[in-house]
Design an enzyme around this catalytic site. Structure first.
Site, PDB file in Angstrom:
ATOM      1  CG  HIS A  18      -1.961 -12.036  24.293  1.00 55.97           C
ATOM      2  ND1 HIS A  18      -3.099 -12.809  24.296  1.00 55.97           N
ATOM      3  CD2 HIS A  18      -1.063 -12.722  25.036  1.00 55.97           C
ATOM      4  CE1 HIS A  18      -2.894 -13.902  25.021  1.00 55.97           C
ATOM      5  NE2 HIS A  18      -1.659 -13.873  25.475  1.00 55.97           N
ATOM      6  CG  ASN A  21      -4.501 -17.489  27.295  1.00 56.71           C
ATOM      7  OD1 ASN A  21      -4.563 -16.312  26.968  1.00 56.71           O
ATOM      8  ND2 ASN A  21      -3.359 -18.123  27.457  1.00 56.71           N
TER       9      ASN A  21
END
Ligand code: HDE
Length: 705
Positions: free
Chosen positions: A86, A159
């Site tokens: 990420h 997510n």
């Protein structure tokens, strides 16, 4: 100021939070150079920052030049380690508000009062690529929300897909190593289309369901504002009476869920690698809608076993048809960060940041995450004091005996830094029974210590099959193409064959066969012993499909109007106004920038030229009316390509009056779906808005196939 006289009987100050609490706190850390004089970090004014101190004009530089040393030292240390996963992200501030009290489910303070707006900071991200990689790669997206509540920070680190690749966190380093670039070559960047990822997943059949999601259109969001978010794991909500419910968290975007076409996504990665960042920034900057609803799927503890799969298995989702999603509140993002590094890069989310009324479950993926997020910040943010960074600070006071360490900012003044103490009056003292102290849920645990997985996690394919069966034909075609693309990039035939045989065959033999054909393979009849082939066919779950569009709108969509010298300015202005009334961003694109002369003496301002604008960055394209303009555009290769690409990517394309010649010259079939032509500006605008509100006309993709 005299210190407050406190005894153990003095009630603590009430903890309330208002919408601007975080901004007010951040304001104290902001630095504005306007009108100020340059200084060193020590506040000494600097008279010259362009020349270093030399012994003579051509002589060596002197060590005593403190300004040079400080400036270079600070520059040398500007970078911190990027996130392991990420790394690439974009963030925004906003607030969260419940629609009505959720006291029945949870005692969490921020879930009680619909009048209260709790400040939040959200970071969206890709997973695989490094900090400088492109936004529109095929990947999972992170959706992490930090709520600055009246009881401390709560982080919902989710997510845009409701399941995950693995069931136990101990495999996370393996998964990420396999996904990331090859360690010898550092190739390829930000993508899973390579041998090691497919090698890993084909040897890890529990990944089958997530592989379906990642190969689906969900991994190509049109915008961070147009994707769902999921907490993935099952959590617990606990009310004031101590009654617990299992819960799955959802974020539902008000603009609907929309995807890019794969080729479009690849082209955007080159034309505008910051496409998603820019989209979020510009939307907030122009005060456009960036809003999500918080959804809860709530299950009574005693019903946990009734679904035929284990709610603690993060490779499973809870179909909305079985437990509907209750929409309980709204998340509004309305403020861009002031400084990317200080806010988006330094924000430290931690799955373990919970407040009273929210608790964990024994999901083994979640359990490993509880360790990882705290631990990773030590390296990334350089020590244990990262919670003091402005973006990470709670908006309620912090009192404890955790002292010192690199970068410490707080000046603790207490007489004792241990508990129990008497010299400091026994403070800071633990919360009493009704003072909101976090109490972990009492749970009876028994069993042998084993390195083993629960047998209830054994079915790896039923939900993968359910997901596939829930896709519309065109989504299934996209998914099949994605597999053929990704596996086509895999060098090892052994790996490709294994994916077909071990992952795809148990999900759907027809899928396996189509992909195998595209790869020049045939599915093997022999099965490996790994994994369990699904025994029960779960019914499709229609909410898993993005088609049809559920609430058509052109709000915040980008529409390009192509015009050249001699176009009809009046009708162009009419349709532009109509689109803008619908909330769209409209740009006039012409062979060159500036005012485009109209045949009717009405000029139209071109903000982009065919050289600077890219068709892939718009959602819909139309051509202005006018014979002369149309002749120019039809003869212009860039204009033809602009339209042809939009058409190929299934966007709404259209033409007013004579503009249809340009469409024909670009190879557009005027009779096909999502192609709008017309003479009357008002009627045309209405038809174009209806078509563009459908996002894409995927049927054209099938025609192409
Ligand atoms: Fe993460 N994850 N993760 N993850 N994750 C990180 O934390 C980790 C997982 C997610 O915008 C890291 O601060 C482990 C699932 C998001 O700052 C790290 C496991 C989900 C973000 C980490 C998982 C996520 C991260 C990297 C398996 C969806 C970005 C830097 C047990 C529910 C947050 C950092 C942001 C970031 C570990 C699996 C979401 C290394 C060990 C499942 C959105 O701590």
């Amino acid at each position: 100021m005299p210190s407050r006289r406190v005894s153990k009987d003095t009630p603590p100050a009430p903890r309330t939070v208002h919408r601007d609490a975080k901004q007010d706190q951040l304001a104290g850390f902001r630095e504005d150079p306007a009108g100020e004089i340059l200084t060193t970090d020590q506040g000494v004014r600097i008279a010259n920052t362009d020349d270093s101190l030399h012994a003579g004009e051509s002589g060596p530089t002197l060590l005593e030049d403190f300004h040079l040393r400080e400036k270079i030292m600070r520059f040398d240390h500007e970078r911190i380690p990027e996130r392991v996963v990420h790394a690439r992200g974009a963030g925004a501030h906003g607030y969260f508000q419940v629609y009505s009290s959720l006291a029945g489910y949870s005692s969490a303070g921020f879930l009680q009062d619909p009048e209260v707006k709790t400040p939040v900071f959200v970071r969206f991200s890709t997973v695989v690529g490094s900090r400088g990689s492109a936004d529109t790669v095929r990947d999972v997206r992170g959706f992490a929300v930090k709520f600055y509540t009246n009881e401390g920070n709560f982080d919902l680190v989710g997510n845009n897909m409701p399941v995950f690749f693995i069931q136990d966190g101990i495999k996370f380093p393996d998964l990420v190593h396999a996904l990331k670039p090859n360690p010898r070559k550092e190739i390829p960047q930000a993508q899973s289309a390579h041998d090691s990822f497919w090698d890993f997943v084909s040897l890890t059949p529990e990944s089958a369901h997530m592989v379906m999601w990642v190969m689906s259109d969900r991994s190509l969001p049109r915008s961070y504002r147009m994707m769902e978010g999921f907490g993935v794991h099952t959590f617990r909500l606990i009310n004031a009476k101590g009654v617990a419910h299992l819960v799955k968290f959802h974020w539902k975007p008000l603009l609907g869920v929309h995807a890019l076409a794969w080729e479009e996504a690849q082209q955007i990665a080159g034309k505008d690698p910051d496409f998603h960042r820019r989209d979020l920034w510009e939307a907030i900057d122009s005060e456009a809608l960036v809003e999500f609803e918080l959804g809860l799927q709530v299950v009574a503890e005693e019903d946990a076993q009734k679904f035929g799969f284990d709610l603690l298995d993060p490779t499973k989702l809870l179909p909305e048809e079985l437990v509907p999603v209750e929409r309980v509140g709204r998340l509004v993002l309305d403020r861009n960060p002031t400084n990317y590094f200080a806010e988006v890069e330094q924000v430290a989310f931690c799955v373990g940041n919970v407040v009273p009324g929210i608790d964990f479950t024994n999901d083994p993926l979640l359990q490993a995450r509880l360790f990882s997020y705290l631990d990773t910040q030590i390296t990334r943010l350089g020590g244990p004091n990262f919670a003091e960074l402005p973006i990470n600070r709670p908006v309620v006071p912090v009192h404890n005996n955790q002292h010192d360490g690199f970068g410490r900012q707080t000046l603790n003044t207490g007489a004792a830094n241990y508990l129990p103490n008497s010299v400091g009056g026994g403070f800071p003292r633990p919360a009493g029974p009704h003072e909101g102290g976090y109490a972990h849920r009492t749970e009876r645990v028994s069993g042998h210590v084993v390195r083993a997985r629960s047998p209830s996690f054994a079915d790896h394919f039923s939900q993968a099959r359910m997901f596939l069966a829930s896709q519309s034909p065109i989504e299934r075609a996209h998914l099949t193409d994605a597999l053929a693309f990704e596996l086509g990039k895999v060098q090892s035939e052994v790996v490709r064959q294994r994916v077909v045989d071990v992952l795809l065959m148990p999900v759907d033999p027809q899928l396996a066969e189509t992909v195998a054909r595209a790869l020049g393979l045939s599915p093997s009849s022999k099965r490996t012993s790994q994994g369990t082939v699904a025994n029960a066919g779960l019914p499709p779950s229609p909410t898993l499909s993005l088609v049809p569009v559920r609430n058509p709108t052109i709000a915040t969509r980008r529409i390009a109007i192509l015009a050249a010298l001699g176009h009809i300015g009046r009708s162009l202005a009419t349709v532009k106004r109509a689109f803008e009334k619908g909330g769209a961003n409209v740009e006039i694109v012409a062979p060159s920038l500036g005012a485009v002369k109209g045949a009717d003496e009405i000029d139209s301002p071109a903000v982009c030229s065919l050289l600077t604008a890219a068709s892939v960055t718009y959602d819909a394209v139309l051509v202005a009316d006018g014979e002369a303009s149309s002749l120019v555009l039809a003869a212009n290769e860039d204009a033809r390509r602009f339209i042809a690409e939009a058409y190929r990517h299934c966007k709404t394309v259209g033409a007013l009056g004579a503009g249809d010649q340009v469409l024909t010259a670009a190879g557009v079939d005027l009779a096909s779906e999502g192609v709008v032509v017309g003479e009357s500006a008002a009627t045309f605008a209405a038809a174009f808005i209806a078509a563009a509100g459908q996002h894409r006309h995927w049927a054209r993709d099938r025609q192409r196939a």
